[in-house]
Design a protein around this motif. Structure first.
Motif, short mmCIF file in Angstrom:
data_model
loop_
_atom_site.label_atom_id
_atom_site.label_comp_id
_atom_site.label_asym_id
_atom_site.label_seq_id
_atom_site.Cartn_x
_atom_site.Cartn_y
_atom_site.Cartn_z
N ALA A 193 0.84 -1.29 0.08
CA ALA A 193 -0.11 -0.13 0.05
C ALA A 193 0.91 1.29 0.02
O ALA A 193 0.25 2.35 -0.43
CB ALA A 193 -0.90 0.12 1.34
N THR A 194 2.05 1.14 0.44
CA THR A 194 2.95 2.45 0.50
C THR A 194 3.65 2.59 -0.51
O THR A 194 4.85 3.47 -0.55
CB THR A 194 3.75 2.38 1.76
OG1 THR A 194 4.56 1.31 1.98
CG2 THR A 194 2.57 2.41 2.99
N TRP A 195 3.79 1.77 -1.70
CA TRP A 195 4.53 1.79 -2.66
C TRP A 195 4.62 3.11 -3.39
O TRP A 195 3.45 3.63 -3.67
CB TRP A 195 4.44 0.77 -3.65
CG TRP A 195 4.88 -0.71 -2.94
CD1 TRP A 195 5.57 -1.09 -1.84
CD2 TRP A 195 4.78 -1.75 -3.78
NE1 TRP A 195 5.94 -2.33 -1.65
CE2 TRP A 195 5.25 -2.81 -2.92
CE3 TRP A 195 4.20 -2.34 -4.99
CZ2 TRP A 195 5.45 -4.29 -3.17
CZ3 TRP A 195 3.99 -3.57 -5.24
CH2 TRP A 195 4.70 -4.59 -4.35
N ASP A 196 5.66 3.58 -4.07
CA ASP A 196 5.71 4.71 -4.69
C ASP A 196 4.71 4.69 -5.91
O ASP A 196 4.01 5.44 -6.31
CB ASP A 196 7.15 5.23 -5.34
CG ASP A 196 7.70 5.96 -4.24
OD1 ASP A 196 7.24 6.42 -3.29
OD2 ASP A 196 9.13 5.98 -4.63
N ASP A 197 4.89 3.64 -6.69
CA ASP A 197 3.95 3.22 -7.70
C ASP A 197 2.39 2.89 -7.30
O ASP A 197 2.26 1.62 -6.98
CB ASP A 197 4.52 2.19 -8.73
CG ASP A 197 3.62 1.95 -10.05
OD1 ASP A 197 2.62 2.56 -10.28
OD2 ASP A 197 4.11 1.04 -10.65
N ARG A 198 1.69 3.75 -7.45
CA ARG A 198 0.22 3.58 -6.80
C ARG A 198 -0.60 2.39 -7.81
O ARG A 198 -1.24 1.78 -7.42
CB ARG A 198 -0.23 4.90 -6.56
CG ARG A 198 0.27 5.41 -5.30
CD ARG A 198 -0.51 6.57 -4.86
NE ARG A 198 -0.46 7.76 -6.00
CZ ARG A 198 -0.12 8.99 -5.79
NH1 ARG A 198 0.23 9.21 -4.62
NH2 ARG A 198 -0.08 9.70 -6.96
N ASN A 199 -0.14 2.54 -9.21
CA ASN A 199 -0.91 1.71 -10.31
C ASN A 199 -0.56 0.20 -9.50
O ASN A 199 -1.20 -0.59 -9.58
CB ASN A 199 -0.35 1.91 -11.57
CG ASN A 199 -0.72 3.25 -12.09
OD1 ASN A 199 -1.75 3.89 -11.71
ND2 ASN A 199 0.36 3.83 -12.57
N SER A 253 0.58 -0.93 -6.63
CA SER A 253 0.05 -1.38 -5.23
C SER A 253 -1.55 -1.46 -5.48
O SER A 253 -2.31 -2.44 -4.93
CB SER A 253 0.36 -0.30 -4.32
OG SER A 253 -0.19 0.98 -4.62
N TYR A 254 -2.12 -0.70 -6.56
CA TYR A 254 -3.64 -0.94 -6.86
C TYR A 254 -3.83 -2.23 -7.63
O TYR A 254 -4.87 -3.02 -7.07
CB TYR A 254 -4.04 0.27 -7.76
CG TYR A 254 -5.46 -0.19 -8.22
CD1 TYR A 254 -6.56 0.63 -7.49
CD2 TYR A 254 -5.94 -0.51 -9.48
CE1 TYR A 254 -7.84 0.24 -7.83
CE2 TYR A 254 -7.12 -0.72 -9.91
CZ TYR A 254 -8.25 -0.47 -9.10
OH TYR A 254 -9.37 -0.57 -9.35
#
Length: 190
Positions: free
Chosen positions: A13-19, A21-22
């Motif tokens: 959830a805290t990864w830079d790449d929100r795509n 983690s989504y």
């Protein structure tokens, strides 16, 4: 990792790449799981990009695993998936789509320089992390940040060598930005 002799998988959830983690969150939802934990590695040798993106100046180490031993060990672990990430163009995903099982191991093509290898733990329980015990013989070497001062490198090396089970682990300082052999070869150019 060395002290506890374990890999730790965490919530993406805290990864830079929100795509990214989504997609793992979407996988969790579509599989009716409580959480999906992950650890990201790279299949590439060290690069300037890795040191400058994944660590700060003078901090960080690179752990190099014996891939065959690591994969064989992961294959013995219950409820663990692992493998290389597939980098996809938006146009390809739009045209062909993807399956639910692809979600934990796919990323946008723009990230392909990472050559990522993932370890995934899908769980029916909401847990904060997953520890995987590892034998120390799966570690080929520990490489210390190329910007680390020599005195700092010596402390890190001595500390690692004093960890029970790590006496034989090869520890060196990355020569990526200061390689004597590379300069010697340059000196011979006429």
């Amino acid at each position: 990792m060395l002290t506890n002799k374990q890999l730790t998988l965490l919530d993406p959830a805290t990864w830079d790449d929100r795509n990214d983690s989504y997609y793992l969150k979407l996988y969790t939802k579509r599989k009716s799981l409580e959480c999906t934990l992950a650890l990201c590695l790279t299949e590439k040798n060290e690069t300037y990009h890795h040191w400058s993106v994944f660590t700060s100046r003078e901090n960080g180490v690179c752990i190099v695993f014996d891939r065959k031993k690591l994969e064989a060990h992961l294959d013995t672990q219950k409820n663990i998936m692992h493998g290389p990430v597939k980098y996809m163009m938006l146009s390809t995903v739009r045209k062909y789509g993807v399956g639910i099982e692809d979600l934990p191991f796919m990323k946008r093509f723009a990230f392909s320089d990472e050559s990522e290898y993932r370890i995934i733990h899908p769980s029916c329980r909401d847990i904060g992390c997953k520890h995987i015990q590892i034998p120390m013989d799966i570690i080929r070497k520990v490489s210390v940040n190329p910007w680390a001062p020599d005195a700092f490198f010596k402390v890190i090396k001595d500390t690692i060598k004093n960890i029970s089970g790590c006496e034989k682990v090869k520890v060196g300082k990355s020569s990526l930005i200061d390689n004597k052999e590379w300069r010697r070869i340059g000196d011979k150019i006429a």
